[in-house]
Write a protein that holds these residues in place. Structure first.
Motif, PDB file in Angstrom:
ATOM      1  N   ALA A  13       0.647  -1.424   0.065  1.00  0.00           N
ATOM      2  CA  ALA A  13       0.068  -0.061  -0.148  1.00  0.00           C
ATOM      3  C   ALA A  13       0.840   1.173  -0.032  1.00  0.00           C
ATOM      4  CB  ALA A  13      -0.946   0.038   1.168  1.00  0.00           C
ATOM      5  N   ARG A  14       0.534   2.440  -0.737  1.00  0.00           N
ATOM      6  CA  ARG A  14       1.150   3.469  -0.900  1.00  0.00           C
ATOM      7  C   ARG A  14       0.262   4.708  -0.932  1.00  0.00           C
ATOM      8  NH1 ARG A  14       4.379   0.446   0.243  1.00  0.00           N
ATOM      9  NH2 ARG A  14       6.622  -0.334  -0.536  1.00  0.00           N
ATOM     10  N   GLU A  15      -0.739   4.666  -0.064  1.00  0.00           N
ATOM     11  CA  GLU A  15      -1.499   5.860   0.323  1.00  0.00           C
ATOM     12  C   GLU A  15      -0.440   6.550   1.231  1.00  0.00           C
ATOM     13  OE1 GLU A  15      -4.901   2.928  -0.510  1.00  0.00           O
ATOM     14  OE2 GLU A  15      -2.822   2.860   0.297  1.00  0.00           O
ATOM     15  N   ASN A  16      -0.703   7.906   1.136  1.00  0.00           N
ATOM     16  CA  ASN A  16       0.085   8.644   2.202  1.00  0.00           C
ATOM     17  C   ASN A  16      -0.324   8.805   3.688  1.00  0.00           C
ATOM     18  OD1 ASN A  16      -1.749  10.552   2.171  1.00  0.00           O
ATOM     19  ND2 ASN A  16      -0.770  12.031   0.884  1.00  0.00           N
ATOM     20  N   ARG A  17      -1.464   8.203   3.877  1.00  0.00           N
ATOM     21  CA  ARG A  17      -1.840   7.880   5.378  1.00  0.00           C
ATOM     22  C   ARG A  17      -2.701   6.784   5.258  1.00  0.00           C
ATOM     23  NH1 ARG A  17       0.883  11.574   6.081  1.00  0.00           N
ATOM     24  NH2 ARG A  17       0.757  13.705   7.136  1.00  0.00           N
ATOM     25  N   ILE A  18      -2.108   5.850   6.077  1.00  0.00           N
ATOM     26  CA  ILE A  18      -2.450   4.579   6.422  1.00  0.00           C
ATOM     27  C   ILE A  18      -2.413   4.057   7.546  1.00  0.00           C
ATOM     28  CG2 ILE A  18      -1.944   2.168   5.693  1.00  0.00           C
ATOM     29  CD1 ILE A  18      -0.555   3.022   3.073  1.00  0.00           C
ATOM     30  N   VAL A  19      -3.605   3.391   7.996  1.00  0.00           N
ATOM     31  CA  VAL A  19      -3.598   2.853   9.387  1.00  0.00           C
ATOM     32  C   VAL A  19      -4.033   1.393   9.258  1.00  0.00           C
ATOM     33  CG1 VAL A  19      -6.018   3.407   9.746  1.00  0.00           C
ATOM     34  CG2 VAL A  19      -4.837   2.792  11.543  1.00  0.00           C
ATOM     35  N   VAL A  20      -3.089   0.350   9.936  1.00  0.00           N
ATOM     36  CA  VAL A  20      -3.480  -1.190   9.633  1.00  0.00           C
ATOM     37  C   VAL A  20      -4.119  -1.543  11.151  1.00  0.00           C
ATOM     38  CG1 VAL A  20      -2.557  -3.477   9.192  1.00  0.00           C
ATOM     39  CG2 VAL A  20      -1.821  -1.244   7.983  1.00  0.00           C
ATOM     40  N   ILE A  21      -5.239  -1.972  11.068  1.00  0.00           N
ATOM     41  CA  ILE A  21      -5.748  -2.925  12.315  1.00  0.00           C
ATOM     42  C   ILE A  21      -5.543  -4.253  12.206  1.00  0.00           C
ATOM     43  CG2 ILE A  21      -7.717  -3.566  13.760  1.00  0.00           C
ATOM     44  CD1 ILE A  21      -6.896  -0.404  13.377  1.00  0.00           C
ATOM     45  N   ALA A  22      -4.406  -4.905  13.001  1.00  0.00           N
ATOM     46  CA  ALA A  22      -4.056  -5.981  12.933  1.00  0.00           C
ATOM     47  C   ALA A  22      -4.369  -6.819  14.126  1.00  0.00           C
ATOM     48  CB  ALA A  22      -2.422  -5.957  12.736  1.00  0.00           C
ATOM     49  N   SER A  23      -4.975  -8.024  13.705  1.00  0.00           N
ATOM     50  CA  SER A  23      -5.424  -8.859  14.865  1.00  0.00           C
ATOM     51  C   SER A  23      -4.222  -9.559  15.370  1.00  0.00           C
ATOM     52  CB  SER A  23      -6.608  -9.855  14.341  1.00  0.00           C
ATOM     53  OG  SER A  23      -7.585  -9.158  13.743  1.00  0.00           O
ATOM     54  N   SER A  24      -4.391 -10.073  16.410  1.00  0.00           N
ATOM     55  CA  SER A  24      -3.333 -10.814  17.198  1.00  0.00           C
ATOM     56  C   SER A  24      -2.826 -12.091  16.278  1.00  0.00           C
ATOM     57  CB  SER A  24      -3.604 -11.540  18.514  1.00  0.00           C
ATOM     58  OG  SER A  24      -4.596 -12.261  18.609  1.00  0.00           O
ATOM     59  N   GLY A  25      -1.789 -12.322  16.191  1.00  0.00           N
ATOM     60  CA  GLY A  25      -1.170 -13.573  15.314  1.00  0.00           C
ATOM     61  C   GLY A  25      -1.221 -13.356  14.182  1.00  0.00           C
ATOM     62  N   SER A  26      -1.592 -12.260  13.529  1.00  0.00           N
ATOM     63  CA  SER A  26      -1.564 -12.016  12.045  1.00  0.00           C
ATOM     64  C   SER A  26      -0.422 -11.576  11.458  1.00  0.00           C
ATOM     65  CB  SER A  26      -2.621 -10.986  11.847  1.00  0.00           C
ATOM     66  OG  SER A  26      -2.237  -9.686  12.277  1.00  0.00           O
ATOM     67  N   GLY A  27       0.634 -11.582  11.902  1.00  0.00           N
ATOM     68  CA  GLY A  27       1.682 -11.555  11.105  1.00  0.00           C
ATOM     69  C   GLY A  27       2.197  -9.938  10.790  1.00  0.00           C
ATOM     70  N   LYS A  28       1.815  -9.093  11.726  1.00  0.00           N
ATOM     71  CA  LYS A  28       1.903  -7.640  11.569  1.00  0.00           C
ATOM     72  C   LYS A  28       3.350  -7.075  11.611  1.00  0.00           C
ATOM     73  CE  LYS A  28       2.218  -5.838  15.924  1.00  0.00           C
ATOM     74  NZ  LYS A  28       3.473  -5.016  16.477  1.00  0.00           N
ATOM     75  N   THR A  29       4.305  -7.953  12.469  1.00  0.00           N
ATOM     76  CA  THR A  29       5.528  -7.410  12.468  1.00  0.00           C
ATOM     77  C   THR A  29       6.390  -7.793  11.329  1.00  0.00           C
ATOM     78  OG1 THR A  29       5.529  -7.822  14.980  1.00  0.00           O
ATOM     79  CG2 THR A  29       7.337  -7.849  13.831  1.00  0.00           C
ATOM     80  N   ALA A  30       5.801  -9.207  10.900  1.00  0.00           N
ATOM     81  CA  ALA A  30       6.643  -9.455   9.366  1.00  0.00           C
ATOM     82  C   ALA A  30       6.227  -8.566   8.414  1.00  0.00           C
ATOM     83  CB  ALA A  30       6.098 -10.759   9.234  1.00  0.00           C
ATOM     84  N   CYS A  31       4.844  -8.016   8.368  1.00  0.00           N
ATOM     85  CA  CYS A  31       4.620  -7.054   7.317  1.00  0.00           C
ATOM     86  C   CYS A  31       5.297  -5.935   7.602  1.00  0.00           C
ATOM     87  CB  CYS A  31       3.052  -6.789   7.531  1.00  0.00           C
ATOM     88  SG  CYS A  31       2.129  -8.401   6.876  1.00  0.00           S
ATOM     89  N   LEU A  32       5.560  -5.219   8.668  1.00  0.00           N
ATOM     90  CA  LEU A  32       6.234  -3.904   8.978  1.00  0.00           C
ATOM     91  C   LEU A  32       7.534  -4.048   8.628  1.00  0.00           C
ATOM     92  CD1 LEU A  32       5.890  -1.239  10.101  1.00  0.00           C
ATOM     93  CD2 LEU A  32       6.250  -2.373  12.459  1.00  0.00           C
ATOM     94  N   VAL A  33       8.201  -5.126   8.825  1.00  0.00           N
ATOM     95  CA  VAL A  33       9.446  -5.492   8.424  1.00  0.00           C
ATOM     96  C   VAL A  33       9.718  -5.616   6.839  1.00  0.00           C
ATOM     97  CG1 VAL A  33      11.720  -7.502   8.209  1.00  0.00           C
ATOM     98  CG2 VAL A  33      10.460  -6.657  10.423  1.00  0.00           C
ATOM     99  N   LYS A 171      -8.801   5.120  12.542  1.00  0.00           N
ATOM    100  CA  LYS A 171      -9.493   4.351  11.757  1.00  0.00           C
ATOM    101  C   LYS A 171     -10.766   4.832  11.139  1.00  0.00           C
ATOM    102  CE  LYS A 171     -12.473   0.272  12.366  1.00  0.00           C
ATOM    103  NZ  LYS A 171     -13.079  -0.676  13.182  1.00  0.00           N
ATOM    104  N   ARG A 172     -11.527   5.789  11.704  1.00  0.00           N
ATOM    105  CA  ARG A 172     -12.567   6.403  11.190  1.00  0.00           C
ATOM    106  C   ARG A 172     -12.466   7.750  10.547  1.00  0.00           C
ATOM    107  NH1 ARG A 172     -15.159   5.598  17.561  1.00  0.00           N
ATOM    108  NH2 ARG A 172     -15.843   3.593  17.038  1.00  0.00           N
ATOM    109  N   ASN A 173     -11.151   8.189  10.367  1.00  0.00           N
ATOM    110  CA  ASN A 173     -10.758   9.332   9.585  1.00  0.00           C
ATOM    111  C   ASN A 173     -10.764   9.124   8.145  1.00  0.00           C
ATOM    112  OD1 ASN A 173      -9.492  11.719   8.921  1.00  0.00           O
ATOM    113  ND2 ASN A 173      -8.410  12.029  10.624  1.00  0.00           N
ATOM    114  N   GLU A 174     -11.532   9.796   7.496  1.00  0.00           N
ATOM    115  CA  GLU A 174     -11.630   9.694   5.856  1.00  0.00           C
ATOM    116  C   GLU A 174     -10.264   9.921   5.459  1.00  0.00           C
ATOM    117  OE1 GLU A 174     -14.700  12.083   4.601  1.00  0.00           O
ATOM    118  OE2 GLU A 174     -16.267  10.709   5.480  1.00  0.00           O
ATOM    119  N   LYS A 175      -9.506  10.713   6.072  1.00  0.00           N
ATOM    120  CA  LYS A 175      -8.143  11.015   5.532  1.00  0.00           C
ATOM    121  C   LYS A 175      -7.301   9.556   5.511  1.00  0.00           C
ATOM    122  CE  LYS A 175      -8.283  15.939   6.560  1.00  0.00           C
ATOM    123  NZ  LYS A 175      -7.887  17.049   7.376  1.00  0.00           N
TER     124      LYS A 175
END
Length: 356
Positions: A13-33, A171-175
């Motif tokens: 994803a390359r939007e300039n304002r991004i929020v990711v809601i990551a459930s436990s055990g979903s691999g969010k650290t691997a994605c961030l790396v 999460k709720r911010n349209e920006k």
């Protein structure tokens, strides 16, 4: 590592304002790396990339997993503010020694010329970011591109000025473009169902819609006996390292340790945030039962988890119980015994709360 479709979407994803809601055990650290590695290839000046972590230990883990991080800043928000203030006359040691870390942010705000151009800022564990810290990032650092990943269901530091609403508002911010990591690769099905029932008590906003990706059904046991009886009920425990005991308080950690001593069961206890990667790896590989507070267990996992001393009097306590439950991969034992009642409500109230 092979990434799933939703993980690839987050990484690319390359939007300039991004929020990711990551459930436990979903691999969010691997994605961030992986996202950081990709940015290193895309951004000409790597010093304009900032990766904010919740603890120094997490920063070290990120450096090791990224590998050649070049000139990226990787550290806590307070470490970053301290670095900015190095170009000013402010004596930061007084704030550090007195543990008034947010004063570093306030002082940096008073010196607007200390801020540097940031092309990409990545924020880990965004749910643990206070209102002041989020404002410091968005209103003063003002990164051209902002990427935050976290899970408001795991916000457990409200006593320290953190509010899950901070991440919910993003999460709720349209920006902000919102992405989701919903596939749980850690927790077996029955344990995930149990954890979902815990967090469901907080209402629709905190509903856990994650999907179990494991074949293992797993097992959840509620026990009203003491810790001694639990270990006696387990026929043979060869791999002690596969066990966590999670306690609500430090006093209960001490009680659990005394019980293990009496049973001649080897144990260890530590706070993840205080260990470097090498020491942490040694601790985890030692064949001992790990006795931790529930707060210290965040970000960790093990095959078998025993939870003692759970409280249910506030939304924060319910979120902490959710965190505790989602540390378990195969077996979760939830203890409702008054043996660990130094900060519990009565056993009857606890059982009424957790049996759905």
């Amino acid at each position: 590592m092979a990434f799933s479709k939703e993980q690839k979407a987050v990484i690319e994803a390359r939007e300039n304002r991004i929020v990711v809601i990551a459930s436990s055990g979903s691999g969010k650290t691997a994605c961030l790396v992986e996202r950081t590695k990709q940015l290193l290839k895309e951004v000409e000046d790597s010093s304009k990339i900032v990766l904010i972590t919740f603890t120094n230990a997490a920063a070290e883990e990120m450096r090791l997993r990224i590998g050649d991080a070049k000139n990226i800043f990787i550290g806590t928000i307070h470490s970053y503010a301290n670095m900015l203030l190095a170009s000013t006359s402010v004596n930061t040691m007084d704030f550090i020694e007195s543990e008034q870390y947010d004063k570093l942010l306030e002082k940096a705000i008073e010196h607007p010329n200390c801020f540097k151009e940031v092309e990409h800022l990545l924020l880990d564990e965004a749910q643990d970011t206070s209102k002041l810290q989020m404002s410091f990032i968005l209103d003063y650092i003002k990164p051209k591109n902002f990427f935050a990943v976290g899970d408001y269901r795991q916000c457990i530091y409200e006593f320290n000025g953190v509010d899950p609403k901070t991440l919910l508002k993003l999460k709720r911010n349209e920006k902000f473009a919102t992405y989701y990591l919903t596939q749980n690769y850690r927790t077996s099905r029955n344990i995930l169902i149990y954890a979902k029932r815990i967090i469901a008590k907080l209402g629709y906003d905190f509903y856990d819609d994650s999907v179990c990706m494991r074949d293992n059904e797993g097992k959840v046991l509620e026990r009203s006996c003491g810790l001694s009886a639990i270990f006696k009920d387990i026929p043979k425990v060869d791999e002690l390292k596969d066990w966590f005991i999670l306690c609500r308080s430090n006093a209960q950690v001490d009680e659990a340790i005394e019980t293990l001593k009496a049973l001649n069961i080897p144990y260890d206890t530590f706070k993840r945030a205080e260990l470097n990667e090498a020491d942490y790896a040694i601790k985890m590989q030692s064949n001992t039962v790990k006795v931790l507070t529930s707060h210290s267990s965040k970000g960790l996992e093990n095959k078998n988890v025993i939870v003692i001393g759970a409280m249910w009097g506030s939304a924060e306590e319910i979120r902490l119980n959710y965190v505790s439950a989602t540390r378990a991969k195969n077996l979760l034992i939830w203890v409702t015994s008054n043996e660990f009642n130094s900060c519990q409500r009565s056993r009857s109230k606890i059982i009424k709360t957790v049996q759905f």
